[in-house]
Motif scaffolding. Sequence first.
Motif, PDB file in Angstrom:
ATOM      1  N   VAL A 167      47.207  44.720  86.304  1.00 41.43           N
ATOM      2  CA  VAL A 167      47.180  45.193  84.912  1.00 41.43           C
ATOM      3  C   VAL A 167      48.513  44.912  84.226  1.00 41.43           C
ATOM      4  O   VAL A 167      48.560  44.424  83.090  1.00 41.43           O
ATOM      5  CB  VAL A 167      46.864  46.703  84.853  1.00 41.43           C
ATOM      6  CG1 VAL A 167      47.017  47.226  83.429  1.00 41.43           C
ATOM      7  CG2 VAL A 167      45.461  46.991  85.357  1.00 41.43           C
ATOM      8  N   GLN A 171      48.024  42.506  81.033  1.00 41.10           N
ATOM      9  CA  GLN A 171      47.905  43.242  79.771  1.00 41.10           C
ATOM     10  C   GLN A 171      48.666  42.628  78.593  1.00 41.10           C
ATOM     11  O   GLN A 171      48.127  42.560  77.480  1.00 41.10           O
ATOM     12  CB  GLN A 171      48.345  44.695  79.974  1.00 41.10           C
ATOM     13  CG  GLN A 171      48.138  45.584  78.748  1.00 41.10           C
ATOM     14  CD  GLN A 171      46.673  45.713  78.357  1.00 41.10           C
ATOM     15  OE1 GLN A 171      45.930  46.458  78.966  1.00 41.10           O
ATOM     16  NE2 GLN A 171      46.258  44.980  77.311  1.00 41.10           N
ATOM     17  N   VAL A 174      46.560  40.153  76.684  1.00 43.04           N
ATOM     18  CA  VAL A 174      45.215  40.559  76.277  1.00 43.04           C
ATOM     19  C   VAL A 174      45.294  41.542  75.117  1.00 43.04           C
ATOM     20  O   VAL A 174      46.081  42.493  75.157  1.00 43.04           O
ATOM     21  CB  VAL A 174      44.452  41.213  77.464  1.00 43.04           C
ATOM     22  CG1 VAL A 174      43.033  41.584  77.040  1.00 43.04           C
ATOM     23  CG2 VAL A 174      44.418  40.281  78.666  1.00 43.04           C
ATOM     24  N   LEU A 178      43.283  47.235  78.979  1.00 42.51           N
ATOM     25  CA  LEU A 178      42.641  46.999  80.268  1.00 42.51           C
ATOM     26  C   LEU A 178      42.504  48.277  81.105  1.00 42.51           C
ATOM     27  O   LEU A 178      41.648  48.358  81.992  1.00 42.51           O
ATOM     28  CB  LEU A 178      43.437  45.966  81.075  1.00 42.51           C
ATOM     29  CG  LEU A 178      43.535  44.561  80.478  1.00 42.51           C
ATOM     30  CD1 LEU A 178      44.452  43.694  81.336  1.00 42.51           C
ATOM     31  CD2 LEU A 178      42.159  43.912  80.374  1.00 42.51           C
ATOM     32  N   HIS A 186      33.387  45.408  82.645  1.00 46.01           N
ATOM     33  CA  HIS A 186      33.730  44.117  82.042  1.00 46.01           C
ATOM     34  C   HIS A 186      33.601  44.221  80.531  1.00 46.01           C
ATOM     35  O   HIS A 186      32.980  45.147  80.001  1.00 46.01           O
ATOM     36  CB  HIS A 186      32.827  43.009  82.581  1.00 46.01           C
ATOM     37  CG  HIS A 186      31.363  43.293  82.453  1.00 46.01           C
ATOM     38  ND1 HIS A 186      30.621  42.954  81.347  1.00 46.01           N
ATOM     39  CD2 HIS A 186      30.497  43.909  83.300  1.00 46.01           C
ATOM     40  CE1 HIS A 186      29.368  43.327  81.519  1.00 46.01           C
ATOM     41  NE2 HIS A 186      29.263  43.926  82.695  1.00 46.01           N
ATOM     42  N   ALA A 189      36.715  39.881  75.490  1.00 42.89           N
ATOM     43  CA  ALA A 189      38.084  40.215  75.103  1.00 42.89           C
ATOM     44  C   ALA A 189      38.753  39.040  74.401  1.00 42.89           C
ATOM     45  O   ALA A 189      38.151  37.977  74.206  1.00 42.89           O
ATOM     46  CB  ALA A 189      38.879  40.619  76.344  1.00 42.89           C
ATOM     47  N   ILE A 198      36.401  39.305  80.616  1.00 43.78           N
ATOM     48  CA  ILE A 198      37.237  39.915  81.649  1.00 43.78           C
ATOM     49  C   ILE A 198      36.418  40.923  82.435  1.00 43.78           C
ATOM     50  O   ILE A 198      35.742  41.776  81.851  1.00 43.78           O
ATOM     51  CB  ILE A 198      38.456  40.637  81.037  1.00 43.78           C
ATOM     52  CG1 ILE A 198      39.327  39.657  80.247  1.00 43.78           C
ATOM     53  CG2 ILE A 198      39.293  41.301  82.125  1.00 43.78           C
ATOM     54  CD1 ILE A 198      40.529  40.313  79.576  1.00 43.78           C
ATOM     55  N   ARG A 200      36.601  43.624  85.958  1.00 41.26           N
ATOM     56  CA  ARG A 200      37.455  44.240  86.995  1.00 41.26           C
ATOM     57  C   ARG A 200      36.762  44.070  88.349  1.00 41.26           C
ATOM     58  O   ARG A 200      36.232  45.011  88.940  1.00 41.26           O
ATOM     59  CB  ARG A 200      37.726  45.702  86.679  1.00 41.26           C
ATOM     60  CG  ARG A 200      39.005  46.215  87.347  1.00 41.26           C
ATOM     61  CD  ARG A 200      39.560  47.434  86.658  1.00 41.26           C
ATOM     62  NE  ARG A 200      40.950  47.680  87.003  1.00 41.26           N
ATOM     63  CZ  ARG A 200      41.764  48.475  86.340  1.00 41.26           C
ATOM     64  NH1 ARG A 200      41.338  49.117  85.258  1.00 41.26           N
ATOM     65  NH2 ARG A 200      43.020  48.644  86.723  1.00 41.26           N
ATOM     66  N   PHE A 209      41.369  41.528  88.329  1.00 39.71           N
ATOM     67  CA  PHE A 209      40.449  41.058  87.298  1.00 39.71           C
ATOM     68  C   PHE A 209      40.046  39.615  87.580  1.00 39.71           C
ATOM     69  O   PHE A 209      40.801  38.848  88.198  1.00 39.71           O
ATOM     70  CB  PHE A 209      41.114  41.135  85.918  1.00 39.71           C
ATOM     71  CG  PHE A 209      41.525  42.530  85.535  1.00 39.71           C
ATOM     72  CD1 PHE A 209      40.661  43.362  84.839  1.00 39.71           C
ATOM     73  CD2 PHE A 209      42.781  43.016  85.896  1.00 39.71           C
ATOM     74  CE1 PHE A 209      41.050  44.657  84.495  1.00 39.71           C
ATOM     75  CE2 PHE A 209      43.173  44.303  85.562  1.00 39.71           C
ATOM     76  CZ  PHE A 209      42.296  45.121  84.856  1.00 39.71           C
TER      77      PHE A 209
END
Length: 378
Positions: A167, A171, A174, A178, A186, A189, A198, A200, A209
Amino acid sequence: MANQQEITQTPARTPLYQSSAALKARFTSFSGWEMPVQFTSISKEHEAVRSTAGMFDISHMGKFTLQGKHLIDQLQPLVPSDLHRLQPGEAQYTVLLNPQGGIIDDIIVYYQGEDDTGKQQAAIVVNAATTDKDKSWLLQQLDLNQVEFQDLSPEKVLIAIQGPKAVQYLQPLVKEDLQPIKAFGHLSATILDKPAFIARTGYTGEDGFEVMLDADVGVELWQKLHEAGVTPCGLGARDTLRLEAAMALYGQDIDDTTTPLEAGLSWLVHLDTKGDFLGREVLAQQKADGVEKRLIGLQMQGRNIARHGYPVLSGGEVVGEITSGTLSPTLGYPIALAYVPTQLTKVGEQLEIAIRGKTYPGVVVKRPFYRSKNRVSS
């Protein structure tokens, strides 16, 4: 005898091939693809995923999108899991089954909900080696008058960012938050101001991810993550990581002759909550009678590694075969998976493995061999 075209056929390359080559990756042929097996060393890459974060080019995997007004109803007969349980933004790890209850492939179904016209939408990610087989199977089984099927495999990059600091590294690139995404959650994104998908999910036993996006953005994301300090990892570390987490490798630990109940995947089989599906009769019979063989975890009692294909013995008789085995970098001792008769599957059972003409002791242990403290809940 193979013809000249087959002999000279070169493996395919993902859009990230040049990025990996620039980092001095060692490549290997895998399922028709030229893929990085390692960048520095398998042990260093493995440790990076367990302690910080590593990234993998998994663009060779099959990537399908499907939509239709009754899409989930169409997919239900093909898997033993109840897909009606899925809410938008949730995913299900499951298996495609043949009529004999054998595993055609293990897959993840990502349910994305309904669009404005009432069409249900989903993405399915499948193994690289079975992409063509799975595509053909799905196209045969689905009513294509009701379902729109798109194969995005050649055009999309798929990058796995795995580890307790995944993350933290992803992050900043993104737009969306997250943190709230649960395991197997998901979303659509925005990465580097471009659309992306995305999830997880992962194949390492760690938090992390898997990101699907256009090729040019994927190349840029790989570069940004590397500059930020994420360790590039190859298939070698991916294999040791997934084996520690006791995650099956299709073609070795599971195939179309093994059922999910034999493979220890009974949690995927929802006999009580869904109707008919391919292989249901076989699985119901196995559940009632018990399976004759089962996949077990083995810990070797020395430094000898039990490799794929090595015979497993009990009382001097061959009773099974190793499907996967390695020296666990995290645990420091050899581990393996094997199919043996059900009466030999109790934890603590002593078995022997034939290695180069000699036998060496191994003991049945609980799976997974390693469980991360960093995993998020689903």
